[in-house]
Scaffold this active site. Structure first.
Site, PDB file in Angstrom:
ATOM      1  N   GLY A 203     -23.233   4.126   1.959  1.00 10.36           N
ATOM      2  CA  GLY A 203     -22.446   4.693   0.643  1.00 10.36           C
ATOM      3  C   GLY A 203     -22.765   4.735  -0.055  1.00 10.36           C
ATOM      4  O   GLY A 203     -23.099   3.578  -0.608  1.00 10.36           O
TER       5      GLY A 203
ATOM      6  N   LYS B 264       0.409  -0.940   0.172  1.00  5.90           N
ATOM      7  CA  LYS B 264       0.299   0.446   0.015  1.00  5.90           C
ATOM      8  C   LYS B 264       0.996   1.164   0.139  1.00  5.90           C
ATOM      9  O   LYS B 264       2.025   1.153   0.429  1.00  5.90           O
ATOM     10  CB  LYS B 264      -1.265   0.182   1.252  1.00  5.90           C
TER      11      LYS B 264
ATOM     12  N   GLY C 299     -21.338   5.201  -3.142  1.00  3.25           N
ATOM     13  CA  GLY C 299     -19.900   6.585  -4.277  1.00  3.25           C
ATOM     14  C   GLY C 299     -19.828   4.570  -5.246  1.00  3.25           C
ATOM     15  O   GLY C 299     -20.489   4.139  -6.208  1.00  3.25           O
ATOM     16  N   ASN C 300     -18.526   5.188  -6.012  1.00  2.00           N
ATOM     17  CA  ASN C 300     -18.654   4.222  -6.815  1.00  2.00           C
ATOM     18  C   ASN C 300     -19.122   2.756  -5.978  1.00  2.00           C
ATOM     19  O   ASN C 300     -19.203   2.035  -7.081  1.00  2.00           O
ATOM     20  CB  ASN C 300     -16.470   3.726  -6.925  1.00  2.00           C
ATOM     21  N   ALA C 301     -18.077   2.586  -5.477  1.00  3.40           N
ATOM     22  CA  ALA C 301     -18.567   0.920  -4.615  1.00  3.40           C
ATOM     23  C   ALA C 301     -20.254   1.104  -4.464  1.00  3.40           C
ATOM     24  O   ALA C 301     -21.123  -0.320  -4.997  1.00  3.40           O
ATOM     25  CB  ALA C 301     -17.854   0.700  -3.521  1.00  3.40           C
ATOM     26  N   GLY C 302     -20.648   1.888  -3.729  1.00  2.00           N
ATOM     27  CA  GLY C 302     -21.680   1.281  -2.715  1.00  2.00           C
ATOM     28  C   GLY C 302     -22.760   1.343  -4.140  1.00  2.00           C
ATOM     29  O   GLY C 302     -23.764   0.968  -3.667  1.00  2.00           O
TER      30      GLY C 302
HETATM   31  P1  NAD Z   1     -16.218   6.829  -3.379  1.00  2.00           P
HETATM   32  O1  NAD Z   1     -15.460   7.579  -2.444  1.00  2.00           O
HETATM   33  O2  NAD Z   1     -16.436   6.534  -4.255  1.00  2.00           O
HETATM   34  O3  NAD Z   1     -17.812   6.453  -2.225  1.00  2.00           O
HETATM   35  C1  NAD Z   1     -17.284   6.804  -0.605  1.00  2.00           C
HETATM   36  C2  NAD Z   1     -19.441   7.084  -0.442  1.00  2.00           C
HETATM   37  O4  NAD Z   1     -19.686   6.875   0.596  1.00  2.00           O
HETATM   38  C3  NAD Z   1     -19.828   8.375  -1.137  1.00  2.00           C
HETATM   39  O5  NAD Z   1     -21.099   8.371  -1.373  1.00  2.00           O
HETATM   40  C4  NAD Z   1     -19.587   9.196   0.056  1.00  2.00           C
HETATM   41  O6  NAD Z   1     -20.304  10.305   0.107  1.00  2.00           O
HETATM   42  C5  NAD Z   1     -19.952   8.270   1.755  1.00  2.00           C
HETATM   43  N1  NAD Z   1     -19.482   8.801   2.263  1.00  2.00           N
HETATM   44  C6  NAD Z   1     -18.414   9.454   2.830  1.00  2.00           C
HETATM   45  N2  NAD Z   1     -18.379   9.864   4.142  1.00  2.00           N
HETATM   46  C7  NAD Z   1     -19.396   8.955   4.700  1.00  2.00           C
HETATM   47  C8  NAD Z   1     -19.962   9.104   5.480  1.00  2.00           C
HETATM   48  N3  NAD Z   1     -19.513   9.990   7.020  1.00  2.00           N
HETATM   49  N4  NAD Z   1     -20.954   8.159   6.090  1.00  2.00           N
HETATM   50  C9  NAD Z   1     -22.297   8.128   5.383  1.00  2.00           C
HETATM   51  N5  NAD Z   1     -21.290   7.693   3.870  1.00  2.00           N
HETATM   52  C10 NAD Z   1     -19.942   8.538   3.828  1.00  2.00           C
HETATM   53  O7  NAD Z   1     -15.441   5.634  -2.896  1.00  2.00           O
HETATM   54  P2  NAD Z   1     -15.472   4.036  -3.726  1.00  2.00           P
HETATM   55  O8  NAD Z   1     -14.437   3.843  -4.130  1.00  2.00           O
HETATM   56  O9  NAD Z   1     -16.592   3.667  -3.243  1.00  2.00           O
HETATM   57  O10 NAD Z   1     -14.892   2.994  -1.924  1.00  2.00           O
HETATM   58  C11 NAD Z   1     -16.037   2.778  -0.716  1.00  2.00           C
HETATM   59  C12 NAD Z   1     -15.388   1.819   0.361  1.00  2.00           C
HETATM   60  O11 NAD Z   1     -15.161   0.836  -0.623  1.00  2.00           O
HETATM   61  C13 NAD Z   1     -14.213   2.541   0.927  1.00  2.00           C
HETATM   62  O12 NAD Z   1     -13.899   2.154   2.232  1.00  2.00           O
HETATM   63  C14 NAD Z   1     -13.013   1.949   0.190  1.00  2.00           C
HETATM   64  O13 NAD Z   1     -11.649   1.682   0.569  1.00  2.00           O
HETATM   65  C15 NAD Z   1     -13.351   0.627  -0.683  1.00  2.00           C
HETATM   66  N6  NAD Z   1     -13.351  -0.003  -1.276  1.00  2.00           N
HETATM   67  C16 NAD Z   1     -12.981   0.609  -2.782  1.00  2.00           C
HETATM   68  C17 NAD Z   1     -12.433  -0.058  -4.193  1.00  2.00           C
HETATM   69  C18 NAD Z   1     -12.679  -0.067  -5.314  1.00  2.00           C
HETATM   70  O14 NAD Z   1     -12.020   0.138  -6.480  1.00  2.00           O
HETATM   71  N7  NAD Z   1     -13.596   1.298  -5.414  1.00  2.00           N
HETATM   72  C19 NAD Z   1     -12.155  -1.024  -3.866  1.00  2.00           C
HETATM   73  C20 NAD Z   1     -12.291  -1.827  -2.304  1.00  2.00           C
HETATM   74  C21 NAD Z   1     -12.470  -1.420  -1.651  1.00  2.00           C
END
Ligand code: NAD
Length: 429
Positions: A233, A123, A235-238
């Site tokens: 959440g 990392k 974002g991308n994942a949610g």
């Molecule tokens: P992102 O930035 O696209 O989305 C994050 C989401 O969380 C947004 O909707 C944001 O509004 C919301 N958020 C932020 N603070 C918050 C809070 N206090 N309460 C509730 N919601 C809140 O990020 P992502 O890429 O979707 O990643 C989300 C999680 O998934 C992270 O923990 C990341 O480490 C994990 N993850 C992502 C990937 C990937 O490929 N995107 C891979 C492995 C793990």
């Protein structure tokens, strides 16, 4: 105050946070201790598992737009490379620190091992607030990182990818700098690139899609309409996991972003919410019944998917969690104490190293495609993802049944067995 890392102490990545909660690395330690008994680990085995192989901590100058030079502090931790070149994201964050990066690198080592990838885990982190930098400053920070690290990264050494606050553009700056230094093209040195410059089709949705395949398998005999799901959440994942599950007929009763959650007992229309979010809108401004980000975690649902931040379920709220299953799409959404409380309550937890491994699996496919110079269709990528993640899921289920373990401990034990086997073959233990 977090205790400082002491590199002479093999337990040194174990920490307590400000609230006295054990941190994710303590969680690793707790899980390691469970596996220690199961796997009969020697002190040498434990040393290998608890100690990062290589810690790079650099400080480099970057000329900012105002003409002043700023010293940038950055890290790369290559935790274990017994199974192959190390792999893991780089995050840009003002608070990122060596301990956090070590913890995430440890989890990456387990994730790549569990999913059978020919990689170790790493990392990286750069201590900056990207929101306060101009585009050209961000580019200089990204290129500067590679100037410091190029000797230690590369397609057969260590392959970085995007993480929090980093994206395909950052990967391209870094790849371009790396190629300039070594004097040849090396698309396999970074993953998470745009498709035009060697990225893989399907990478963008891969984290959510990987979990989707697991959940599709898990609930294959159940009536999806009767299963209530909450996703924290969007974002991308949610947003993507919500969409995949919605399309399969599950009842998504609540979702949230950082501003608010929205709730409908009869089910939300996810397509509508995705359209709403595309306009850069916040859920607090959405017309509908609201729910707080804290209360969304406490809903009586069949499945809760934390997909936002780490550490959202702690000993303070764990006793109030009513979900039957939790799938950790976020990294480390549960504190170690919360994990124990939820296990005692009989809540099933699909752990992060399995649940969100779709991202690194497709990153591996990107690297394979770069290496062979032959690119696959999106269908091919998705089929291969499905096969790899379900293999890992089924192996975890078998381990869980065989030794009567929860899914996290099962996942850890499989991952650790492979790492130690590789270390033994190499003669390190
Ligand atoms: P992102 O930035 O696209 O989305 C994050 C989401 O969380 C947004 O909707 C944001 O509004 C919301 N958020 C932020 N603070 C918050 C809070 N206090 N309460 C509730 N919601 C809140 O990020 P992502 O890429 O979707 O990643 C989300 C999680 O998934 C992270 O923990 C990341 O480490 C994990 N993850 C992502 C990937 C990937 O490929 N995107 C891979 C492995 C793990």
């Amino acid at each position: 105050m977090k205790k400082k890392i002491n590199l002479n102490n093999t337990n040194s990545i174990i920490k307590e946070d400000k609230a006295g909660e054990l941190t994710i690395c303590e969680n690793c330690e707790i899980q390691l201790s469970k596996v220690q008994e199961l796997e009969n680990l020697s002190s040498r085995d434990l040393f290998i598992l608890k100690t990062p192989r290589r810690i790079l901590n650099v400080n480099y100058p970057v000329k900012m737009d105002n003409g002043k030079v700023q010293i940038i502090n950055a890290f790369r931790i290559q935790y274990n490379d017994s199974l192959g070149p190390t792999k893991g994201g780089i995050r840009f964050h003002p608070d990122v620190n060596q301990e956090e990066v070590a913890e995430l690198a440890f989890l990456m080592s387990l994730k790549t091992s569990l999913t059978g990838l020919p990689y170790g885990g790493a990392k990286g982190g750069i201590r900056i607030n990207p929101k306060k930098l101009s585009l050209s400053e961000l580019e200089e920070v990204s290129r500067g990182y590679v100037k410091e690290m190029f000797r230690f990264i590369g397609p057969q050494k260590d392959i970085p990818a995007p993480d929090v606050n980093t994206n395909p553009q950052v990967m391209i700056w870094m790849m371009d700098e790396y190629e300039r230094i070594i004097g040849e093209k090396a698309p396999g040195a970074f993953t998470g690139k745009p498709v035009l410059l060697g990225g893989s089709l399907g990478r963008n949705e891969s984290t959510a899609r990987g979990l989707f395949y697991i959940l599709e398998e898990k609930f294959k005999d159940q009536n999806k309409k009767n299963l209530k799901i909450a996703v924290q959440g969007f974002g991308n994942a949610g947003s993507k996991i919500a969409k995949f599950l919605f399309d399969l007929g599950f009842n998504i009763v609540a979702v949230s972003d950082s501003s608010s959650g929205i709730y409908n007992e009869d089910g939300l229309k996810i397509d509508e919410l995705i359209k709403f979010k595309k306009k850069n809108a916040k859920f607090i401004d959405y017309v509908g019944k609201k729910i707080s980000n804290e209360d969304i975690l406490k809903l009586d649902v069949d499945l809760l998917i934390p997909a936002a931040l780490g550490g959202v379920i702690t000993k303070k709220n764990a006793t109030k969690i009513k979900a039957k299953t939790i799938a950790e799409l976020a990294n480390a959404p549960l504190s170690p104490e919360a994990d124990s409380i939820l296990n005692k309550k009989g809540i099933e937890i699909i752990p992060d190293i399995l649940a969100n491994s779709g991202g690194v699996i497709v990153s591996y496919f990107e690297w394979v495609q770069n290496t062979q110079g032959y690119y696959w269709s999106e269908d091919e990528v998705n089929q291969k993802l499905k096969s790899k993640i379900l293999n890992a899921y089924n192996a975890v289920l078998m381990q869980s049944k065989k030794y009567n373990l929860n899914l996290r401990t099962s996942s850890y034990s499989i991952a650790i067995e492979r790492i130690l086997e590789a270390e033994k073959m190499r003669g390190s233990i």
